[in-house]
Design a protein around this motif. Structure first.
Motif: not given
Length: 452
Positions: A265-288
């Motif tokens: 509704x507000x477009x606000x980020x409630x939480x950001x999880x993980x540490x910014x990293x140069x080696x690894x990154x997320x390439x996909x995501x899905x809710x159960x």
């Protein structure tokens, strides 16, 4: 005696007339007050409507003005007030977090959906296996630009015959399948659109892009979509968007090795999880499907399972080779399918183990997409072609129903999605065309299943 009676009657009459006069004065005063109140209400309504109109105009202008301000000042902003953009001692933005009320909402949604799942029956209108065996390409629609071909993401509206695609040309396109026409083209991203997702409630669409931003689009009465939020919490390419079952929240996953949980509704980020990293990154995501578990795939071949309430990593699945390109949870709530360079793996969420693997292609051909249909009866795999399997259980063999050749000539199918009741499949490849596979003569609008 008569004279006295007459005098008494006259006095009584005079008193009544006085009372009537007083009542008339009071009524007149009340009517005047009512009229004045009506005028005030009308004026306030007019002012409210004008304020709403100005707010809508401002929201439409904010994305462009924010983009120019961000470029000018080289700052990252979510369009929120400066007071909310507090930075912690490490220079990172402080997010409000998921509050107990939201956790209660997520838990209640989970309890309701998991309770319904046990009684769930497969729709009688689901396309049978022999129909899928006879599917063929019935239409091909050029939706994206010729000079930058390639469709990277596809999604189908759960209750309308509308398909959304995200392309390398930085556009998202909404396509009416029954009419065979483009509804509108959403422009605003500066790089490829990697993920598009419909939010059935309130006619919203979310798009993630290689330009590190996420945009929320609001459907209007004339069929177009306006950008209402530009979200800039990630510091690298946004790879995936997934919407929570409440339709109130969504998650974005990025190559900066973080995922963000947003209030829609507000477009606000409630939480950001993980540490910014140069080696690894997320390439996909899905809710159960029940909403309390989030699955993410990384560029380092790892699948992580998260508890959404605590944002803690509760399980890890390894064994893949190459980046995990796609995740799909089955509606039965037990199975997770993951795709990577080495093919598709199926995981049993009850025992947290891999119970089946498909290696449809050679070691140089990645599997780009994997998708359960809404009923949980079929599984589609896309790489250099499209393969459809019949879903069985952990012990029984999953029968291969049919292989569909990639008719784009690019040798790379990037995304696939089942329509309602698996009556058709929408397929995106590395050319500019959206392809529809179904029974011949079945390109008219299909009846919708209530859940999809």
């Amino acid at each position: 005696m008569f004279q006295n009676e007459w005098d008494a009657l006259m006095l009584s009459n005079f008193a009544l007339e006085q009372q009537l006069h007083t009542a008339r004065q009071e009524l007149s005063h009340a009517l005047y007050q009512h009229d004045a109140a009506c005028r005030v209400i009308a004026r306030l309504k007019k002012e409210r409507d004008e304020a709403r109109m100005l707010l809508a105009q401002a929201e439409r202008q904010i994305p462009s003005s924010m983009a120019s301000a961000a470029n000018a000042n080289n700052i990252v902003s979510n369009g929120k007030r400066a007071a909310e953009e507090e930075l912690g001692p490490d220079g990172k933005r402080i997010h409000p977090g998921i509050n107990p009320g939201m956790i209660a909402e997520l838990t209640e949604c989970n309890a309701m959906l998991s309770g319904q799942r046990k009684k769930r029956q497969i729709s009688p209108t689901l396309a049978p296996i022999d129909a899928l065996e006879r599917y063929t390409q019935i239409s091909s629609h050029p939706l994206h630009k010729t000079n930058k071909p390639g469709i990277l993401s596809v999604d189908i509206h759960p209750s309308k015959d509308i398909i959304a695609t995200g392309g390398i040309d930085a556009n998202a396109v909404l396509f009416d399948r029954s009419a065979g026409q483009i509804i509108c083209t959403l422009t605003g991203h500066s790089k490829k659109v990697t993920s598009v997702k419909f939010v059935p409630r309130d006619e919203l669409l979310i798009s993630g892009s290689g330009d590190k931003t996420v945009r929320i689009w609001q459907g209007t009465e004339d069929g177009n979509y306006d950008c209402v939020h530009v979200l800039k919490d990630h510091s690298a390419e946004v790879q995936a968007v997934t919407v929570h079952a409440t339709n109130n929240y969504f998650v974005t996953a990025s190559l900066d090795n973080t995922w963000c949980f947003y209030d829609l509704a507000t477009g606000s980020c409630l939480t950001q999880v993980g540490e910014a990293s140069g080696e690894e990154g997320y390439t996909s995501a899905a809710f159960h499907p029940d909403g309390l578990i989030l699955g993410t795939g990384t560029s380092e071949a790892l699948v992580r399972i998260w508890d959404v309430k605590s944002q803690s990593n509760v399980a890890k699945f390894d064994g893949h080779a190459g980046a995990v390109t796609a995740l799909s949870f089955s509606e039965n709530g037990y199975f997770l399918a993951t795709a990577a360079l080495d093919g598709v793996k199926l995981w049993d969420l009850r025992k947290l183990r891999n119970f089946r693997s498909f290696t449809p292609y050679d070691s140089d051909t990645p599997t780009n997409s994997v998708e359960f249909d809404f009923s949980g009866s079929y599984l589609a795999i896309a790489g250099s072609d499209i393969r459809v399997y019949q879903v069985a259980n952990v012990k029984l063999e999953w029968n291969h129903i049919r292989t569909f050749a990639d008719l784009s000539g690019t040798g790379k199918v990037t995304c696939i999605k089942f329509g309602a009741d698996a009556k058709y499949m929408a397929v995106g490849s590395m050319d500019r065309n959206l392809r529809i596979f179904s029974l011949p003569g079945n390109d008219s609008e299909e009846p919708r299943s209530p859940g999809h």
